[in-house]
Design a protein around this motif. Structure first.
Motif, PDB file in Angstrom:
ATOM      1  N   ARG A 138     -35.889   4.210  16.151  1.00 13.40           N
ATOM      2  CA  ARG A 138     -35.069   3.601  15.107  1.00 13.40           C
ATOM      3  C   ARG A 138     -35.479   4.069  13.713  1.00 13.40           C
ATOM      4  NH1 ARG A 138     -35.425  -1.881  14.642  1.00 13.40           N
ATOM      5  NH2 ARG A 138     -33.300  -2.066  13.863  1.00 13.40           N
ATOM      6  N   SER A 139     -36.713   4.587  13.594  1.00 17.23           N
ATOM      7  CA  SER A 139     -37.202   5.071  12.305  1.00 17.23           C
ATOM      8  C   SER A 139     -36.912   6.553  12.097  1.00 17.23           C
ATOM      9  CB  SER A 139     -38.710   4.813  12.194  1.00 17.23           C
ATOM     10  OG  SER A 139     -38.991   3.431  12.280  1.00 17.23           O
ATOM     11  N   GLY A 140     -36.295   7.200  13.079  1.00 17.70           N
ATOM     12  CA  GLY A 140     -35.893   8.588  12.909  1.00 17.70           C
ATOM     13  C   GLY A 140     -36.652   9.612  13.722  1.00 17.70           C
ATOM     14  N   CYS A 141     -37.611   9.184  14.522  1.00 23.43           N
ATOM     15  CA  CYS A 141     -38.343  10.129  15.373  1.00 23.43           C
ATOM     16  C   CYS A 141     -37.497  10.500  16.588  1.00 23.43           C
ATOM     17  CB  CYS A 141     -39.662   9.532  15.854  1.00 23.43           C
ATOM     18  SG  CYS A 141     -40.910   9.313  14.569  1.00 23.43           S
ATOM     19  N   THR A 142     -37.587  11.750  16.994  1.00 23.62           N
ATOM     20  CA  THR A 142     -36.875  12.205  18.180  1.00 23.62           C
ATOM     21  C   THR A 142     -37.815  12.191  19.379  1.00 23.62           C
ATOM     22  OG1 THR A 142     -37.385  14.501  17.616  1.00 23.62           O
ATOM     23  CG2 THR A 142     -35.262  13.616  16.871  1.00 23.62           C
ATOM     24  N   VAL A 143     -37.219  12.067  20.574  1.00 28.36           N
ATOM     25  CA  VAL A 143     -38.004  11.930  21.799  1.00 28.36           C
ATOM     26  C   VAL A 143     -37.485  12.883  22.869  1.00 28.36           C
ATOM     27  CG1 VAL A 143     -38.851  10.332  23.562  1.00 28.36           C
ATOM     28  CG2 VAL A 143     -38.309   9.474  21.275  1.00 28.36           C
ATOM     29  N   THR A 144     -38.391  13.439  23.626  1.00 29.48           N
ATOM     30  CA  THR A 144     -38.024  14.222  24.807  1.00 29.48           C
ATOM     31  C   THR A 144     -38.954  13.824  25.938  1.00 29.48           C
ATOM     32  OG1 THR A 144     -37.540  16.466  25.604  1.00 29.48           O
ATOM     33  CG2 THR A 144     -39.586  16.172  24.383  1.00 29.48           C
ATOM     34  N   GLN A 145     -38.655  14.264  27.140  1.00 30.62           N
ATOM     35  CA  GLN A 145     -39.546  14.012  28.268  1.00 30.62           C
ATOM     36  C   GLN A 145     -39.783  15.286  29.048  1.00 30.62           C
ATOM     37  OE1 GLN A 145     -37.644  11.019  30.770  1.00 30.62           O
ATOM     38  NE2 GLN A 145     -36.727  12.594  32.061  1.00 30.62           N
ATOM     39  N   VAL A 146     -40.938  15.338  29.692  1.00 31.52           N
ATOM     40  CA  VAL A 146     -41.355  16.484  30.491  1.00 31.52           C
ATOM     41  C   VAL A 146     -41.762  15.962  31.859  1.00 31.52           C
ATOM     42  CG1 VAL A 146     -43.049  18.345  30.723  1.00 31.52           C
ATOM     43  CG2 VAL A 146     -42.185  17.709  28.449  1.00 31.52           C
ATOM     44  N   PRO A 147     -41.214  16.497  32.959  1.00 25.00           N
ATOM     45  CA  PRO A 147     -41.601  16.019  34.290  1.00 25.00           C
ATOM     46  C   PRO A 147     -43.072  16.295  34.584  1.00 25.00           C
ATOM     47  CG  PRO A 147     -39.588  17.346  34.371  1.00 25.00           C
ATOM     48  CD  PRO A 147     -40.175  17.541  33.017  1.00 25.00           C
ATOM     49  N   VAL A 148     -43.780  15.287  35.093  1.00 26.44           N
ATOM     50  CA  VAL A 148     -45.178  15.452  35.479  1.00 26.44           C
ATOM     51  C   VAL A 148     -45.410  14.762  36.814  1.00 26.44           C
ATOM     52  CG1 VAL A 148     -46.009  15.565  33.098  1.00 26.44           C
ATOM     53  CG2 VAL A 148     -45.926  13.359  34.268  1.00 26.44           C
ATOM     54  N   GLU A 149     -46.527  15.069  37.434  1.00 24.51           N
ATOM     55  CA  GLU A 149     -46.925  14.411  38.671  1.00 24.51           C
ATOM     56  C   GLU A 149     -48.094  13.475  38.395  1.00 24.51           C
ATOM     57  OE1 GLU A 149     -47.237  16.779  42.277  1.00 24.51           O
ATOM     58  OE2 GLU A 149     -46.320  18.465  41.220  1.00 24.51           O
ATOM     59  N   MET A 150     -48.035  12.289  38.968  1.00 25.26           N
ATOM     60  CA  MET A 150     -49.124  11.330  38.818  1.00 25.26           C
ATOM     61  C   MET A 150     -50.082  11.437  39.991  1.00 25.26           C
ATOM     62  SD  MET A 150     -48.831   9.510  36.017  1.00 25.26           S
ATOM     63  CE  MET A 150     -49.606   7.910  36.309  1.00 25.26           C
ATOM     64  N   ARG A 151     -51.342  11.093  39.752  1.00 29.32           N
ATOM     65  CA  ARG A 151     -52.354  11.102  40.794  1.00 29.32           C
ATOM     66  C   ARG A 151     -52.867   9.680  41.023  1.00 29.32           C
ATOM     67  NH1 ARG A 151     -56.496  15.718  38.722  1.00 29.32           N
ATOM     68  NH2 ARG A 151     -57.044  14.012  37.317  1.00 29.32           N
ATOM     69  N   PRO A 152     -53.485   9.420  42.148  1.00 27.01           N
ATOM     70  CA  PRO A 152     -54.109   8.104  42.357  1.00 27.01           C
ATOM     71  C   PRO A 152     -55.234   7.902  41.355  1.00 27.01           C
ATOM     72  CG  PRO A 152     -53.932   9.326  44.417  1.00 27.01           C
ATOM     73  CD  PRO A 152     -53.634  10.296  43.324  1.00 27.01           C
ATOM     74  N   ARG A 153     -55.543   6.648  41.067  1.00 22.89           N
ATOM     75  CA  ARG A 153     -56.694   6.348  40.229  1.00 22.89           C
ATOM     76  C   ARG A 153     -57.947   6.971  40.829  1.00 22.89           C
ATOM     77  NH1 ARG A 153     -56.706   1.927  36.533  1.00 22.89           N
ATOM     78  NH2 ARG A 153     -58.947   1.801  36.914  1.00 22.89           N
TER      79      ARG A 153
END
Length: 249
Positions: A190-205
């Motif tokens: 809402r303050s003007g920052c742009t956002v994108t996403q990048v696919p990643v894989e998660m690992r177990p703790r």
């Protein structure tokens, strides 16, 4: 006198009683690139988190008591600004975020102010069910509309920020539950920052105990909706500088 910007990226790891995993996580990050500096924000741990992180090669910022992820990240952003970093990325100290994905998430900053390492973007087999899944889908739908881009994982803590986003976070980065992900992201957009996403894989703790169980998952649904509604009432930040292309128009 202001510290000049550095070309190195700062990896910020909030850590609360993560002695089992923080050392190996820091070592992994430092092994994948010599262009990363690691800051472990020791969030009032009662175990050996600070000592182990230091031995692994991280700079450690010790908080006097537990502030939560939001408070730890806010301290990390202040550190980044004072030392002149123009790119930062949050990485979990429990080893769930794969350090080999850091470069990909940082690369997202070439096209946006905030880059999210997304778990639900047709990569990996990470899955959630029930109320937690419903909440994540609802939040992703609403914030995608606000950001005018498709986002699938707005609660991911695997996030990078550039100078504009760091400035906005320093003006507003909440410490409340879910605030560090939902509230901060909504206000940034809402303050003007742009956002994108990048696919990643998660690992177990790699150590410690998971923070979610069926009861907490049900509570997550209500809290996430409340966090979103509260975030929409927040004021916009005025510290975000216009983009160069906007200034030239």
């Amino acid at each position: 006198m202001e510290t000049p910007p550095t070309a190195r990226a700062l990896v910020i790891m909030p850590a609360w009683n993560e002695a089992e995993s923080v050392g190996s996580t820091v070592a992994e990050v430092l092994a994948v690139s010599n262009h990363y500096d690691v800051l472990v924000v020791n969030d009032g741990s009662s175990d050996d988190t600070a000592a182990i992180a230091t031995r692994a090669g991280a700079t450690v910022l010790n908080l006097p008591f537990n502030l939560g992820v939001g408070g730890a990240m806010r301290a990390g952003f202040k550190y980044a600004r004072r030392l002149g970093y123009h790119q930062v990325i949050q990485v979990d100290s429990d080893g769930q975020h794969d350090p080999t994905n850091i470069a990909e998430v940082l690369a997202g900053l070439d096209r946006a102010d905030i880059s999210i390492g997304a778990r639900f973007a047709e990569r990996g087999d990470y899955a959630v069910k029930g109320p937690r899944k419903w909440a994540m889908q609802f939040l992703a739908s609403v914030i995608s509309s606000l950001a005018k881009t498709r986002l699938t994982d707005v609660t991911s803590g695997f996030r990078a920020a550039n100078d504009r986003a760091i400035s906005q976070y320093l003006d507003h980065y909440p410490a409340e539950y879910l605030g560090d992900t939902i509230d901060s992201l909504v206000v940034a957009v809402r303050s003007g920052c742009t956002v994108t996403q990048v696919p990643v894989e998660m690992r177990p703790r790699q150590g410690g105990k998971p923070s979610h169980n069926p009861v907490k998952a049900a509570m997550y649904l209500g809290r996430s909706v409340f966090a979103l509604l509260f975030a929409l009432t927040r004021r916009r930040s005025s510290v975000v500088a216009p983009r160069e292309e906007s200034a030239e128009a």
